[in-house]
Scaffold this motif. Structure first.
Motif, PDB file in Angstrom:
ATOM      1  N   MET A   1     -18.877  27.235   8.424  1.00  0.00           N
ATOM      2  CA  MET A   1     -19.532  28.086   7.435  1.00  0.00           C
ATOM      3  C   MET A   1     -18.526  29.109   6.918  1.00  0.00           C
ATOM      4  O   MET A   1     -17.873  29.809   7.692  1.00  0.00           O
ATOM      5  N   ARG A   2     -18.421  29.193   5.607  1.00  0.00           N
ATOM      6  CA  ARG A   2     -17.465  30.105   4.983  1.00  0.00           C
ATOM      7  C   ARG A   2     -18.228  31.303   4.409  1.00  0.00           C
ATOM      8  O   ARG A   2     -19.163  31.144   3.618  1.00  0.00           O
ATOM      9  N   VAL A   3     -17.818  32.505   4.823  1.00  0.00           N
ATOM     10  CA  VAL A   3     -18.531  33.737   4.482  1.00  0.00           C
ATOM     11  C   VAL A   3     -17.578  34.716   3.824  1.00  0.00           C
ATOM     12  O   VAL A   3     -16.415  34.855   4.241  1.00  0.00           O
ATOM     13  N   LEU A   4     -18.072  35.406   2.803  1.00  0.00           N
ATOM     14  CA  LEU A   4     -17.357  36.535   2.212  1.00  0.00           C
ATOM     15  C   LEU A   4     -18.169  37.784   2.481  1.00  0.00           C
ATOM     16  O   LEU A   4     -19.369  37.836   2.175  1.00  0.00           O
ATOM     17  N   VAL A   5     -17.538  38.809   3.073  1.00  0.00           N
ATOM     18  CA  VAL A   5     -18.195  40.099   3.230  1.00  0.00           C
ATOM     19  C   VAL A   5     -17.557  41.081   2.249  1.00  0.00           C
ATOM     20  O   VAL A   5     -16.342  41.052   2.027  1.00  0.00           O
ATOM     21  N   VAL A   6     -18.393  41.907   1.662  1.00  0.00           N
ATOM     22  CA  VAL A   6     -17.928  42.943   0.749  1.00  0.00           C
ATOM     23  C   VAL A   6     -18.217  44.289   1.399  1.00  0.00           C
ATOM     24  O   VAL A   6     -19.366  44.699   1.546  1.00  0.00           O
ATOM     25  N   LYS A   7     -17.175  44.935   1.861  1.00  0.00           N
ATOM     26  CA  LYS A   7     -17.257  46.284   2.432  1.00  0.00           C
ATOM     27  C   LYS A   7     -16.007  46.991   1.977  1.00  0.00           C
ATOM     28  O   LYS A   7     -14.918  46.797   2.518  1.00  0.00           O
ATOM     29  N   LEU A   8     -16.133  47.819   0.954  1.00  0.00           N
ATOM     30  CA  LEU A   8     -14.977  48.323   0.230  1.00  0.00           C
ATOM     31  C   LEU A   8     -14.355  49.558   0.889  1.00  0.00           C
ATOM     32  O   LEU A   8     -13.134  49.648   1.032  1.00  0.00           O
ATOM     33  N   ALA A  82     -10.623  31.281  -5.930  1.00  0.00           N
ATOM     34  CA  ALA A  82      -9.927  30.090  -5.426  1.00  0.00           C
ATOM     35  C   ALA A  82     -10.722  29.422  -4.308  1.00  0.00           C
ATOM     36  O   ALA A  82     -10.433  28.277  -3.939  1.00  0.00           O
ATOM     37  N   GLU A  83     -11.712  30.122  -3.759  1.00  0.00           N
ATOM     38  CA  GLU A  83     -12.562  29.587  -2.691  1.00  0.00           C
ATOM     39  C   GLU A  83     -14.025  29.709  -3.087  1.00  0.00           C
ATOM     40  O   GLU A  83     -14.404  30.551  -3.897  1.00  0.00           O
ATOM     41  N   ARG A  84     -14.843  28.848  -2.489  1.00  0.00           N
ATOM     42  CA  ARG A  84     -16.291  28.943  -2.634  1.00  0.00           C
ATOM     43  C   ARG A  84     -16.890  29.313  -1.282  1.00  0.00           C
ATOM     44  O   ARG A  84     -16.346  28.968  -0.235  1.00  0.00           O
ATOM     45  N   TYR A  85     -18.021  29.983  -1.323  1.00  0.00           N
ATOM     46  CA  TYR A  85     -18.610  30.516  -0.101  1.00  0.00           C
ATOM     47  C   TYR A  85     -20.034  30.013   0.106  1.00  0.00           C
ATOM     48  O   TYR A  85     -20.792  29.820  -0.851  1.00  0.00           O
ATOM     49  N   ASP A  86     -20.368  29.854   1.380  1.00  0.00           N
ATOM     50  CA  ASP A  86     -21.744  29.517   1.739  1.00  0.00           C
ATOM     51  C   ASP A  86     -22.634  30.758   1.693  1.00  0.00           C
ATOM     52  O   ASP A  86     -23.805  30.679   1.320  1.00  0.00           O
ATOM     53  N   VAL A  87     -22.072  31.883   2.093  1.00  0.00           N
ATOM     54  CA  VAL A  87     -22.815  33.147   2.086  1.00  0.00           C
ATOM     55  C   VAL A  87     -21.876  34.264   1.651  1.00  0.00           C
ATOM     56  O   VAL A  87     -20.740  34.347   2.121  1.00  0.00           O
ATOM     57  N   VAL A  88     -22.368  35.109   0.748  1.00  0.00           N
ATOM     58  CA  VAL A  88     -21.669  36.340   0.354  1.00  0.00           C
ATOM     59  C   VAL A  88     -22.559  37.505   0.763  1.00  0.00           C
ATOM     60  O   VAL A  88     -23.712  37.595   0.328  1.00  0.00           O
ATOM     61  N   VAL A  89     -22.049  38.387   1.617  1.00  0.00           N
ATOM     62  CA  VAL A  89     -22.835  39.520   2.116  1.00  0.00           C
ATOM     63  C   VAL A  89     -22.261  40.816   1.565  1.00  0.00           C
ATOM     64  O   VAL A  89     -21.101  41.148   1.826  1.00  0.00           O
ATOM     65  N   ASP A  90     -23.084  41.539   0.796  1.00  0.00           N
ATOM     66  CA  ASP A  90     -22.704  42.888   0.382  1.00  0.00           C
ATOM     67  C   ASP A  90     -23.134  43.833   1.489  1.00  0.00           C
ATOM     68  O   ASP A  90     -24.318  44.143   1.640  1.00  0.00           O
ATOM     69  N   ALA A  91     -22.180  44.290   2.276  1.00  0.00           N
ATOM     70  CA  ALA A  91     -22.473  45.169   3.411  1.00  0.00           C
ATOM     71  C   ALA A  91     -22.367  46.640   3.037  1.00  0.00           C
ATOM     72  O   ALA A  91     -22.522  47.506   3.899  1.00  0.00           O
ATOM     73  N   ASN A 107     -20.854  27.865  -2.832  1.00  0.00           N
ATOM     74  CA  ASN A 107     -21.044  26.436  -2.629  1.00  0.00           C
ATOM     75  C   ASN A 107     -22.469  26.057  -2.992  1.00  0.00           C
ATOM     76  O   ASN A 107     -23.349  26.922  -3.099  1.00  0.00           O
ATOM     77  N   LYS A 108     -22.732  24.783  -3.180  1.00  0.00           N
ATOM     78  CA  LYS A 108     -24.085  24.324  -3.452  1.00  0.00           C
ATOM     79  C   LYS A 108     -24.981  24.732  -2.291  1.00  0.00           C
ATOM     80  O   LYS A 108     -24.669  24.488  -1.120  1.00  0.00           O
ATOM     81  N   GLY A 109     -26.067  25.377  -2.598  1.00  0.00           N
ATOM     82  CA  GLY A 109     -26.967  25.885  -1.568  1.00  0.00           C
ATOM     83  C   GLY A 109     -26.569  27.236  -1.024  1.00  0.00           C
ATOM     84  O   GLY A 109     -27.272  27.799  -0.168  1.00  0.00           O
ATOM     85  N   GLY A 110     -25.461  27.782  -1.484  1.00  0.00           N
ATOM     86  CA  GLY A 110     -25.009  29.091  -1.027  1.00  0.00           C
ATOM     87  C   GLY A 110     -25.846  30.218  -1.601  1.00  0.00           C
ATOM     88  O   GLY A 110     -26.586  30.039  -2.584  1.00  0.00           O
ATOM     89  N   PHE A 111     -25.713  31.413  -1.038  1.00  0.00           N
ATOM     90  CA  PHE A 111     -26.514  32.541  -1.513  1.00  0.00           C
ATOM     91  C   PHE A 111     -25.783  33.862  -1.275  1.00  0.00           C
ATOM     92  O   PHE A 111     -24.882  33.948  -0.444  1.00  0.00           O
ATOM     93  N   ARG A 112     -26.237  34.882  -2.020  1.00  0.00           N
ATOM     94  CA  ARG A 112     -25.762  36.251  -1.837  1.00  0.00           C
ATOM     95  C   ARG A 112     -26.842  37.041  -1.119  1.00  0.00           C
ATOM     96  O   ARG A 112     -28.033  36.847  -1.372  1.00  0.00           O
TER      97      ARG A 112
END
Length: 351
Positions: A1-8, A82-91, A107-112
């Protein structure tokens, strides 16, 4: 599972996210995390073993539209997408962070995902998420982030014990900042809000008490005002050293080798907590129960002044005769803020 977290931001907020990543890693062995963060704090995410790519932003600088900033922003978009994510979390839970999360490809089926509208101050940000998690606001920031991730990734929190999982990258062999310094104390005097600052004389008095008991003092700094304050404190005794300006990783190695620290509400106090270094942290304008340094060997001192915590960046009680926030002045109702009381607390932890 590929995840992006956003915590600036900020340093403390970035460190607050580490235990949630440790929970996630324990529950989802296959997780791979990328992290979007302000360039000022880009060293920190790599300290967690789950983090792969660190994607830097510079939101303040990019507000000014010029050729260089536009070029930087385009490079950021290219790197992010350049990458696709299964989940993007704005923390972070801000309109700014939620907006930056929208730039990521799914990714297909992915969500924020992120906090629900009633769980954050900037409630419209929640409209930009597919999955919204209700998390009560009257809790410590670390607990809220752990609950957010548990809700997004559908696992139960099995323990109240915090695991920051910090793994600092090694320094060069000739760098002495990582050496154990059994009699070294650090004073974390620098912070952002004017209302978080202790009186300068209080810092000098604490430093002299520590030196009298055979300890050496190390002072870090990050800007000119902090440098000037550090030098003023250091004038009191030869055992007090003002460190050279260093990277966050170098500073973390220095902190990991000291005996203990005393802090205001500042990122370095949270760094000490994440590293398990004994620290006394003092809170006046802010609420220790919501954002206090949390971890092993941490003692939080909340001012007992009548209007503390006020959560104000500027103190309305300052005037021509009152130049420093009165919530940090020792009194009969605020005895814990005397130099002797503060030093005794740390000394009892490290002796």
């Amino acid at each position: 599972m590929r995840v992006l977290v956003v915590k600036l931001t900020s340093m403390g907020d970035v460190l607050h996210l580490m235990p949630a990543l440790s929970d996630l890693r324990l529950s989802h062995k296959d997780v791979s995390v990328d992290w979007m963060v302000e360039d000022s704090f880009a060293e920190i995410p790599k300290w967690h073993p789950s983090v792969g790519r660190v994607i830097k932003v510079s939101t303040r600088r990019w507000r000014s539209l010029n050729r260089k900033n536009i070029s930087e922003f385009r490079a950021f978009l290219k790197e992010l997408r350049a990458e696709r994510y299964d989940v993007v979390v704005d923390a972070q839970g801000l309109m700014k962070s939620a907006g930056f999360a929208l730039f990521a490809k799914l990714n297909k089926g992915g969500f924020r995902a992120g906090f629900s509208g009633k769980s954050i101050k900037e409630s419209p940000a929640a409209r930009l998420y597919h999955r919204k998690i209700d998390v009560p606001r009257a809790q410590h920031a670390i607990d809220r982030l752990r609950q957010l991730f548990a809700g997004v990734f559908e696992y139960s929190l099995g323990s109240d014990m915090l695991d920051y999982s910090l793994s600092l990258p090694p320094l060069s062999s000739d760098d002495s900042s990582a050496e154990q310094q059994d009699k070294a104390i650090m004073l974390f005097h620098g912070t952002t809000w004017a209302t978080k600052h202790l009186p300068r004389q209080l810092w000098r008095d604490i430093a002299e008490l520590a030196c009298d008991d055979g300890y050496t003092i190390k002072l870090a700094w990050g800007n000119e005002a902090e440098y000037q304050r550090a030098n003023w404190i250091a004038e009191a005794r030869p055992e007090i050293t003002v460190l050279e300006r260093s990277s966050l990783t170098e500073l973390a190695h220095t902190i990991s080798g000291i005996k203990g620290a005393i802090a205001v509400d500042t990122g370095l106090g949270h760094m000490a907590a994440a590293l398990g270094v004994p620290c006394i942290s003092i809170y006046g304008s802010t609420d220790a129960s919501l954002t206090g340094a949390k971890g092993k060997n941490q003692t939080l001192v909340q001012s007992q002044y009548s209007c503390s915590p006020c959560m104000l960046k500027n103190c309305p009680k300052l005037n021509e005769t009152v130049s420093e926030p009165p919530c940090y002045i020792a009194s009969e109702s605020n005895l814990e803020l005397s130099p002797n009381a503060i030093w005794r607390r740390l000394k009892s932890q490290i002796s």
